[in-house]
Design a protein around this motif. Sequence first.
Motif, PDB file in Angstrom:
ATOM      1  N   LYS A   1       0.714  -1.303  -0.132  1.00  0.00           N
ATOM      2  CA  LYS A   1       0.065   0.225  -0.069  1.00  0.00           C
ATOM      3  C   LYS A   1       0.938   1.249  -0.133  1.00  0.00           C
ATOM      4  O   LYS A   1       0.503   2.133  -0.710  1.00  0.00           O
ATOM      5  CB  LYS A   1      -0.929  -0.065   1.203  1.00  0.00           C
ATOM      6  N   ASP A   2       1.954   1.497   0.784  1.00  0.00           N
ATOM      7  CA  ASP A   2       2.822   2.502   0.979  1.00  0.00           C
ATOM      8  C   ASP A   2       3.565   2.755  -0.323  1.00  0.00           C
ATOM      9  O   ASP A   2       3.720   4.101  -0.772  1.00  0.00           O
ATOM     10  CB  ASP A   2       3.894   2.693   2.152  1.00  0.00           C
ATOM     11  N   GLU A   3       3.861   1.930  -1.052  1.00  0.00           N
ATOM     12  CA  GLU A   3       4.496   1.728  -2.203  1.00  0.00           C
ATOM     13  C   GLU A   3       3.642   2.610  -3.387  1.00  0.00           C
ATOM     14  O   GLU A   3       3.754   3.268  -4.127  1.00  0.00           O
ATOM     15  CB  GLU A   3       5.159   0.759  -2.849  1.00  0.00           C
ATOM     16  N   ARG A   4       2.205   1.948  -3.370  1.00  0.00           N
ATOM     17  CA  ARG A   4       1.338   2.448  -4.360  1.00  0.00           C
ATOM     18  C   ARG A   4       0.852   3.940  -4.171  1.00  0.00           C
ATOM     19  O   ARG A   4       0.909   4.454  -4.886  1.00  0.00           O
ATOM     20  CB  ARG A   4      -0.011   1.590  -4.042  1.00  0.00           C
ATOM     21  N   ILE A   5       0.973   4.292  -2.942  1.00  0.00           N
ATOM     22  CA  ILE A   5       0.502   5.721  -2.515  1.00  0.00           C
ATOM     23  C   ILE A   5       1.325   6.439  -2.971  1.00  0.00           C
ATOM     24  O   ILE A   5       1.142   7.786  -3.311  1.00  0.00           O
ATOM     25  CB  ILE A   5       0.109   5.751  -0.904  1.00  0.00           C
ATOM     26  N   ILE A   6       2.781   6.381  -2.704  1.00  0.00           N
ATOM     27  CA  ILE A   6       3.896   6.984  -3.092  1.00  0.00           C
ATOM     28  C   ILE A   6       3.847   7.521  -4.579  1.00  0.00           C
ATOM     29  O   ILE A   6       4.240   8.614  -5.085  1.00  0.00           O
ATOM     30  CB  ILE A   6       5.160   6.693  -2.441  1.00  0.00           C
TER      31      ILE A   6
ATOM     32  N   MET B   1       2.214  11.466   4.122  1.00  0.00           N
ATOM     33  CA  MET B   1       2.613  10.225   4.626  1.00  0.00           C
ATOM     34  C   MET B   1       3.261   9.920   5.980  1.00  0.00           C
ATOM     35  O   MET B   1       3.554   8.900   6.437  1.00  0.00           O
ATOM     36  CB  MET B   1       3.392   9.386   3.610  1.00  0.00           C
ATOM     37  N   ASN B   2       3.735  11.094   6.626  1.00  0.00           N
ATOM     38  CA  ASN B   2       4.141  11.142   7.909  1.00  0.00           C
ATOM     39  C   ASN B   2       5.665  10.523   7.928  1.00  0.00           C
ATOM     40  O   ASN B   2       5.765   9.611   8.736  1.00  0.00           O
ATOM     41  CB  ASN B   2       3.282  10.754   9.045  1.00  0.00           C
ATOM     42  N   LEU B   3       6.474  10.702   6.920  1.00  0.00           N
ATOM     43  CA  LEU B   3       7.645   9.989   6.546  1.00  0.00           C
ATOM     44  C   LEU B   3       8.806  11.071   6.465  1.00  0.00           C
ATOM     45  O   LEU B   3       8.659  12.346   6.176  1.00  0.00           O
ATOM     46  CB  LEU B   3       7.883   9.275   5.261  1.00  0.00           C
ATOM     47  N   SER B   4      10.083  10.812   6.750  1.00  0.00           N
ATOM     48  CA  SER B   4      11.178  11.523   6.562  1.00  0.00           C
ATOM     49  C   SER B   4      11.405  11.470   5.175  1.00  0.00           C
ATOM     50  O   SER B   4      11.016  10.789   4.382  1.00  0.00           O
ATOM     51  CB  SER B   4      12.394  10.890   7.338  1.00  0.00           C
ATOM     52  N   LEU B   5      12.158  12.626   4.862  1.00  0.00           N
ATOM     53  CA  LEU B   5      12.296  13.066   3.299  1.00  0.00           C
ATOM     54  C   LEU B   5      13.088  11.776   2.895  1.00  0.00           C
ATOM     55  O   LEU B   5      12.983  11.268   1.710  1.00  0.00           O
ATOM     56  CB  LEU B   5      12.879  14.283   2.998  1.00  0.00           C
ATOM     57  N   ARG B   6      14.137  11.565   3.548  1.00  0.00           N
ATOM     58  CA  ARG B   6      15.014  10.409   3.146  1.00  0.00           C
ATOM     59  C   ARG B   6      14.357   9.093   2.927  1.00  0.00           C
ATOM     60  O   ARG B   6      14.612   8.332   1.941  1.00  0.00           O
ATOM     61  CB  ARG B   6      16.153  10.304   4.010  1.00  0.00           C
ATOM     62  N   TYR B   7      13.486   8.665   3.839  1.00  0.00           N
ATOM     63  CA  TYR B   7      12.610   7.535   3.866  1.00  0.00           C
ATOM     64  C   TYR B   7      11.848   7.549   2.634  1.00  0.00           C
ATOM     65  O   TYR B   7      11.339   6.636   1.909  1.00  0.00           O
ATOM     66  CB  TYR B   7      12.171   7.057   5.174  1.00  0.00           C
ATOM     67  N   THR B   8      11.266   8.612   2.378  1.00  0.00           N
ATOM     68  CA  THR B   8      10.370   8.927   1.280  1.00  0.00           C
ATOM     69  C   THR B   8      11.071   8.392  -0.271  1.00  0.00           C
ATOM     70  O   THR B   8      10.542   7.717  -1.091  1.00  0.00           O
ATOM     71  CB  THR B   8       9.803  10.390   1.135  1.00  0.00           C
ATOM     72  N   TYR B   9      12.306   8.950  -0.355  1.00  0.00           N
ATOM     73  CA  TYR B   9      13.159   8.482  -1.577  1.00  0.00           C
ATOM     74  C   TYR B   9      13.434   6.996  -1.341  1.00  0.00           C
ATOM     75  O   TYR B   9      13.525   6.375  -2.469  1.00  0.00           O
ATOM     76  CB  TYR B   9      14.501   9.401  -1.394  1.00  0.00           C
TER      77      TYR B   9
ATOM     78  N   HIS C   1      10.087   5.414  -2.439  1.00  0.00           N
ATOM     79  CA  HIS C   1      10.147   5.738  -3.873  1.00  0.00           C
ATOM     80  C   HIS C   1      10.978   4.619  -4.717  1.00  0.00           C
ATOM     81  O   HIS C   1      10.364   3.984  -5.666  1.00  0.00           O
ATOM     82  CB  HIS C   1      10.295   7.010  -4.287  1.00  0.00           C
ATOM     83  N   GLY C   2      12.227   4.399  -4.399  1.00  0.00           N
ATOM     84  CA  GLY C   2      13.012   3.448  -5.269  1.00  0.00           C
ATOM     85  C   GLY C   2      12.520   2.032  -5.037  1.00  0.00           C
ATOM     86  O   GLY C   2      12.546   1.362  -6.077  1.00  0.00           O
ATOM     87  N   LYS C   3      11.901   1.652  -4.041  1.00  0.00           N
ATOM     88  CA  LYS C   3      11.367   0.251  -3.891  1.00  0.00           C
ATOM     89  C   LYS C   3      10.034   0.168  -4.758  1.00  0.00           C
ATOM     90  O   LYS C   3       9.599  -0.542  -5.389  1.00  0.00           O
ATOM     91  CB  LYS C   3      11.140   0.067  -2.387  1.00  0.00           C
ATOM     92  N   ALA C   4       9.310   1.257  -4.626  1.00  0.00           N
ATOM     93  CA  ALA C   4       7.901   1.245  -5.440  1.00  0.00           C
ATOM     94  C   ALA C   4       8.462   1.276  -6.877  1.00  0.00           C
ATOM     95  O   ALA C   4       7.609   0.664  -7.795  1.00  0.00           O
ATOM     96  CB  ALA C   4       7.231   2.774  -5.008  1.00  0.00           C
ATOM     97  N   LEU C   5       9.417   2.181  -7.287  1.00  0.00           N
ATOM     98  CA  LEU C   5       9.826   1.932  -8.816  1.00  0.00           C
ATOM     99  C   LEU C   5      10.091   0.545  -9.239  1.00  0.00           C
ATOM    100  O   LEU C   5       9.892   0.346 -10.417  1.00  0.00           O
ATOM    101  CB  LEU C   5      10.987   2.995  -8.902  1.00  0.00           C
TER     102      LEU C   5
END
Length: 146
Positions: free
Chosen positions: A90-95, A113-121, A124-128
């Motif tokens: 779900k978190d990958e889909r949302i990002i 998403m209440n995440l740090s900017l670093r974890y957001t990146y 995103h890499g995992k989601a890609l």
Amino acid sequence: MTGKEFLQRLSDSSRSLESKIEQLKKLQALAHKITTVISGTPSINVQSQSRIENAVVNVLKESDKVENYVKDFFALRQTAVACIDKITRKDERIILEYRYLTNKSWKEIANIMNLSLRYTYTLHGKALMSFEKIFVLEDKKAQIAP
């Protein structure tokens, strides 16, 4: 084309479409400013009539171009949504939805998403990677279909 390239194309197309719509609105506003001069004596002012006709024709041509661009954009978007919807996490889909379907910035996504900017990146890499696997499979299916 890779999944990442496809998503980048979708983002670029979205921004370009917004620009084209804004340009069309300006053209329409300019066309509305062109008016005929009304005088007390009846006559046909061919010059002002042709200016109005030319403005209307130009706006209609641009409207057709934008309409075609909208169709192309929605075809790209439909493919992206179909692939994103197949991602199991779900978190990958949302990002991916926030980034590529609503054009949110990284900071906005991190805050939402209440995440740090670093974890957001990182996410995103995992989601890609997840998107890439699905996109490649869907692309192969499309090539096989008649």
